[in-house]
Design a protein around this motif. Structure first.
Motif, PDB file in Angstrom:
ATOM      1  N   PHE A  22       0.835  -1.203   0.000  1.00 31.59           N
ATOM      2  CA  PHE A  22       0.000   0.000   0.000  1.00 31.59           C
ATOM      3  C   PHE A  22       0.872   1.255   0.000  1.00 31.59           C
ATOM      4  O   PHE A  22       2.002   1.217   0.501  1.00 31.59           O
ATOM      5  CB  PHE A  22      -0.899  -0.007   1.223  1.00 31.59           C
ATOM      6  N   PRO A  23       0.412   2.369  -0.540  1.00 33.71           N
ATOM      7  CA  PRO A  23      -0.921   2.569  -1.109  1.00 33.71           C
ATOM      8  C   PRO A  23      -1.033   2.018  -2.535  1.00 33.71           C
ATOM      9  O   PRO A  23      -0.019   1.868  -3.226  1.00 33.71           O
ATOM     10  CB  PRO A  23      -1.065   4.090  -1.111  1.00 33.71           C
ATOM     11  N   VAL A  24      -2.245   1.746  -2.961  1.00 30.46           N
ATOM     12  CA  VAL A  24      -2.496   1.293  -4.335  1.00 30.46           C
ATOM     13  C   VAL A  24      -2.238   2.465  -5.288  1.00 30.46           C
ATOM     14  O   VAL A  24      -2.737   3.573  -5.039  1.00 30.46           O
ATOM     15  CB  VAL A  24      -3.945   0.803  -4.497  1.00 30.46           C
ATOM     16  N   PRO A  25      -1.456   2.271  -6.340  1.00 31.58           N
ATOM     17  CA  PRO A  25      -1.262   3.353  -7.324  1.00 31.58           C
ATOM     18  C   PRO A  25      -2.601   3.783  -7.911  1.00 31.58           C
ATOM     19  O   PRO A  25      -3.302   2.983  -8.520  1.00 31.58           O
ATOM     20  CB  PRO A  25      -0.365   2.707  -8.382  1.00 31.58           C
ATOM     21  N   GLU A  26      -2.962   5.027  -7.708  1.00 31.99           N
ATOM     22  CA  GLU A  26      -4.334   5.440  -8.018  1.00 31.99           C
ATOM     23  C   GLU A  26      -4.621   5.514  -9.508  1.00 31.99           C
ATOM     24  O   GLU A  26      -5.669   5.053  -9.970  1.00 31.99           O
ATOM     25  CB  GLU A  26      -4.632   6.798  -7.379  1.00 31.99           C
ATOM     26  N   SER A  27      -3.712   6.084 -10.275  1.00 28.88           N
ATOM     27  CA  SER A  27      -4.009   6.313 -11.690  1.00 28.88           C
ATOM     28  C   SER A  27      -4.257   5.018 -12.471  1.00 28.88           C
ATOM     29  O   SER A  27      -5.302   4.868 -13.104  1.00 28.88           O
ATOM     30  CB  SER A  27      -2.891   7.120 -12.337  1.00 28.88           C
ATOM     31  N   PRO A  28      -3.334   4.043 -12.451  1.00 26.14           N
ATOM     32  CA  PRO A  28      -3.582   2.834 -13.254  1.00 26.14           C
ATOM     33  C   PRO A  28      -4.643   1.919 -12.663  1.00 26.14           C
ATOM     34  O   PRO A  28      -5.174   1.065 -13.373  1.00 26.14           O
ATOM     35  CB  PRO A  28      -2.216   2.136 -13.259  1.00 26.14           C
ATOM     36  N   TYR A  29      -4.971   2.084 -11.387  1.00 24.58           N
ATOM     37  CA  TYR A  29      -5.959   1.209 -10.748  1.00 24.58           C
ATOM     38  C   TYR A  29      -7.183   1.985 -10.286  1.00 24.58           C
ATOM     39  O   TYR A  29      -7.807   1.634  -9.290  1.00 24.58           O
ATOM     40  CB  TYR A  29      -5.316   0.455  -9.582  1.00 24.58           C
ATOM     41  N   ARG A  30      -7.511   3.040 -11.052  1.00 29.38           N
ATOM     42  CA  ARG A  30      -8.700   3.836 -10.725  1.00 29.38           C
ATOM     43  C   ARG A  30      -9.937   2.947 -10.730  1.00 29.38           C
ATOM     44  O   ARG A  30     -10.855   3.123  -9.933  1.00 29.38           O
ATOM     45  CB  ARG A  30      -8.851   4.970 -11.739  1.00 29.38           C
ATOM     46  N   ASN A  31      -9.977   2.010 -11.665  1.00 28.01           N
ATOM     47  CA  ASN A  31     -11.013   0.973 -11.687  1.00 28.01           C
ATOM     48  C   ASN A  31     -10.337  -0.377 -11.490  1.00 28.01           C
ATOM     49  O   ASN A  31      -9.350  -0.679 -12.143  1.00 28.01           O
ATOM     50  CB  ASN A  31     -11.777   0.967 -13.018  1.00 28.01           C
ATOM     51  N   GLY A  32     -10.857  -1.187 -10.593  1.00 25.74           N
ATOM     52  CA  GLY A  32     -10.314  -2.526 -10.399  1.00 25.74           C
ATOM     53  C   GLY A  32      -9.105  -2.570  -9.493  1.00 25.74           C
ATOM     54  O   GLY A  32      -8.102  -3.223  -9.815  1.00 25.74           O
ATOM     55  N   ALA A  33      -9.175  -1.903  -8.348  1.00 18.47           N
ATOM     56  CA  ALA A  33      -8.044  -1.931  -7.419  1.00 18.47           C
ATOM     57  C   ALA A  33      -7.793  -3.331  -6.869  1.00 18.47           C
ATOM     58  O   ALA A  33      -6.673  -3.647  -6.438  1.00 18.47           O
ATOM     59  CB  ALA A  33      -8.298  -0.959  -6.262  1.00 18.47           C
ATOM     60  N   ASP A  34      -8.818  -4.184  -6.888  1.00 16.80           N
ATOM     61  CA  ASP A  34      -8.637  -5.550  -6.392  1.00 16.80           C
ATOM     62  C   ASP A  34      -7.624  -6.330  -7.231  1.00 16.80           C
ATOM     63  O   ASP A  34      -6.947  -7.233  -6.735  1.00 16.80           O
ATOM     64  CB  ASP A  34      -9.970  -6.301  -6.343  1.00 16.80           C
ATOM     65  N   VAL A  35      -7.491  -5.958  -8.509  1.00 16.24           N
ATOM     66  CA  VAL A  35      -6.543  -6.650  -9.379  1.00 16.24           C
ATOM     67  C   VAL A  35      -5.108  -6.407  -8.915  1.00 16.24           C
ATOM     68  O   VAL A  35      -4.246  -7.283  -9.031  1.00 16.24           O
ATOM     69  CB  VAL A  35      -6.731  -6.203 -10.848  1.00 16.24           C
ATOM     70  N   TYR A  36      -4.844  -5.234  -8.380  1.00 12.35           N
ATOM     71  CA  TYR A  36      -3.522  -4.922  -7.824  1.00 12.35           C
ATOM     72  C   TYR A  36      -3.162  -5.926  -6.734  1.00 12.35           C
ATOM     73  O   TYR A  36      -2.041  -6.451  -6.677  1.00 12.35           O
ATOM     74  CB  TYR A  36      -3.547  -3.506  -7.280  1.00 12.35           C
ATOM     75  N   LEU A  37      -4.124  -6.238  -5.874  1.00  7.04           N
ATOM     76  CA  LEU A  37      -3.888  -7.172  -4.775  1.00  7.04           C
ATOM     77  C   LEU A  37      -3.726  -8.603  -5.273  1.00  7.04           C
ATOM     78  O   LEU A  37      -2.818  -9.321  -4.851  1.00  7.04           O
ATOM     79  CB  LEU A  37      -5.050  -7.110  -3.776  1.00  7.04           C
ATOM     80  N   THR A  38      -4.593  -9.025  -6.190  1.00  2.34           N
ATOM     81  CA  THR A  38      -4.526 -10.406  -6.661  1.00  2.34           C
ATOM     82  C   THR A  38      -3.301 -10.666  -7.529  1.00  2.34           C
ATOM     83  O   THR A  38      -2.844 -11.801  -7.643  1.00  2.34           O
ATOM     84  CB  THR A  38      -5.800 -10.787  -7.453  1.00  2.34           C
ATOM     85  N   THR A  39      -2.765  -9.607  -8.143  1.00 12.98           N
ATOM     86  CA  THR A  39      -1.541  -9.755  -8.929  1.00 12.98           C
ATOM     87  C   THR A  39      -0.333  -9.977  -8.029  1.00 12.98           C
ATOM     88  O   THR A  39       0.547 -10.795  -8.334  1.00 12.98           O
ATOM     89  CB  THR A  39      -1.318  -8.510  -9.808  1.00 12.98           C
ATOM     90  N   LEU A  40      -0.272  -9.268  -6.915  1.00  9.43           N
ATOM     91  CA  LEU A  40       0.911  -9.317  -6.055  1.00  9.43           C
ATOM     92  C   LEU A  40       0.860 -10.409  -4.992  1.00  9.43           C
ATOM     93  O   LEU A  40       1.914 -10.888  -4.538  1.00  9.43           O
ATOM     94  CB  LEU A  40       1.102  -7.961  -5.377  1.00  9.43           C
ATOM     95  N   ALA A  41      -0.316 -10.821  -4.582  1.00  7.77           N
ATOM     96  CA  ALA A  41      -0.438 -11.764  -3.466  1.00  7.77           C
ATOM     97  C   ALA A  41       0.386 -13.042  -3.639  1.00  7.77           C
ATOM     98  O   ALA A  41       1.017 -13.499  -2.674  1.00  7.77           O
ATOM     99  CB  ALA A  41      -1.909 -12.102  -3.236  1.00  7.77           C
ATOM    100  N   PRO A  42       0.447 -13.662  -4.837  1.00  4.22           N
ATOM    101  CA  PRO A  42       1.149 -14.946  -4.958  1.00  4.22           C
ATOM    102  C   PRO A  42       2.636 -14.902  -4.638  1.00  4.22           C
ATOM    103  O   PRO A  42       3.209 -15.932  -4.272  1.00  4.22           O
ATOM    104  CB  PRO A  42       0.913 -15.339  -6.430  1.00  4.22           C
ATOM    105  N   ILE A  43       3.295 -13.740  -4.778  1.00  4.06           N
ATOM    106  CA  ILE A  43       4.735 -13.704  -4.524  1.00  4.06           C
ATOM    107  C   ILE A  43       5.047 -13.369  -3.064  1.00  4.06           C
ATOM    108  O   ILE A  43       6.213 -13.353  -2.671  1.00  4.06           O
ATOM    109  CB  ILE A  43       5.459 -12.719  -5.467  1.00  4.06           C
ATOM    110  N   PHE A  44       4.012 -13.108  -2.274  1.00  4.81           N
ATOM    111  CA  PHE A  44       4.226 -12.779  -0.863  1.00  4.81           C
ATOM    112  C   PHE A  44       3.863 -13.920   0.083  1.00  4.81           C
ATOM    113  O   PHE A  44       4.116 -13.836   1.278  1.00  4.81           O
ATOM    114  CB  PHE A  44       3.415 -11.535  -0.489  1.00  4.81           C
ATOM    115  N   GLY A  45       3.249 -14.983  -0.418  1.00  7.38           N
ATOM    116  CA  GLY A  45       2.901 -16.082   0.478  1.00  7.38           C
ATOM    117  C   GLY A  45       1.912 -17.040  -0.146  1.00  7.38           C
ATOM    118  O   GLY A  45       1.593 -16.950  -1.334  1.00  7.38           O
ATOM    119  N   GLN A  46       1.448 -17.944   0.666  1.00 14.06           N
ATOM    120  CA  GLN A  46       0.510 -18.952   0.178  1.00 14.06           C
ATOM    121  C   GLN A  46      -0.885 -18.370  -0.010  1.00 14.06           C
ATOM    122  O   GLN A  46      -1.299 -17.446   0.688  1.00 14.06           O
ATOM    123  CB  GLN A  46       0.437 -20.127   1.160  1.00 14.06           C
TER     124      GLN A  46
END
Length: 237
Positions: A22-46
């Motif tokens: 965090f914070p979520v980059p606002e401009s590229p994720y103005r719509n679909g901020a959840d995609v930011y989380l689902t993209t990064l989650a796999p490299i941080f843990g199970q």
């Protein structure tokens, strides 16, 4: 694995993970901020999935994607979003000491190949099918409703009153419906790459087309046959 797992509904994340991204980059994720989380989650843990459905998709008339025609602007937006996710994932992967290869991700990922090939496929159809002509489109109805290429009318296969009704039950049905549409003015038949399985499943149908009509395009996106011509002793009639 961009978009290849279903974590968009009723998701829970560790605070230690969120603190790092965090914070979520606002401009590229103005719509679909959840995609930011689902993209990064796999490299941080199970990641764990619960198998039962825990949410629903709300169609309210102003959705960003639901009900919208799959036009060129929407396809390009999807590609841009994917590339943005690649940039974000590469940045955090390198921070964690992992190797990152965006070009390899794009070559292997269906969710990037599909829209890229669709843009190319539309250009091919525009170049081959003349304005005002009709063509049979074998694509499992993946492209949605509407005219996919301007001033060219796509006929779904199989169809009933212009609506897609699913694949044929057998080769005989495929050939019969194909000839009906050809006699009604279809000038080409176009096979989209995710429907190439037809060539092995409907063998007699495919052999019939190959034996009678010339193939005018064959690549990893489309196979197209010209129904205005017939093959006669190795020559076009």
């Amino acid at each position: 694995p961009f978009y290849d797992f279903n974590l968009h509904v009723v998701s829970a994340y560790k605070r230690t993970f969120l603190d790092q991204i965090f914070p979520v980059p606002e401009s590229p994720y103005r719509n679909g901020a959840d995609v930011y989380l689902t993209t990064l989650a796999p490299i941080f843990g199970q990641i764990r999935n619960l198998m039962e459905p825990l949410g629903t998709y709300r169609a309210h008339g102003a959705n960003n994607y639901y009900g919208r025609v799959l036009d060129e602007a929407r396809i390009r937006n999807y590609i841009t979003r994917f590339e943005t996710n690649c940039n974000v994932l590469e940045e955090y992967a390198k921070r964690l000491g992992f190797e990152a290869n965006q070009e390899l991700w794009k070559k292997r990922n269906f969710n990037y190949l599909w829209p890229q090939r669709l843009l190319q496929a539309k250009k091919h159809i525009e170049a081959i099918v003349l304005e005002g002509e009709k063509y049979i489109l074998v694509n499992g109805d993946e492209w949605g409703d509407g005219e996919h290429v301007a001033n060219r009318h796509a006929i779904p296969f199989l169809e009933n009153d212009g609506q897609y009704v699913g694949p044929p039950v057998d080769d005989a049905t495929a050939i019969s419906e194909f000839e009906r549409l050809r006699n009604n003015g279809a000038s080409f038949i176009v096979f989209w790459w995710t429907s190439f399985w037809w060539f092995e499943h409907y063998v007699r149908f495919y052999e019939y087309i190959c034996s009678v009509f010339p193939c005018v395009l064959e690549n990893d996106r489309l196979v197209v046959f010209d129904l205005r011509l017939k093959i006669l002793s190795g020559q076009h009639k």
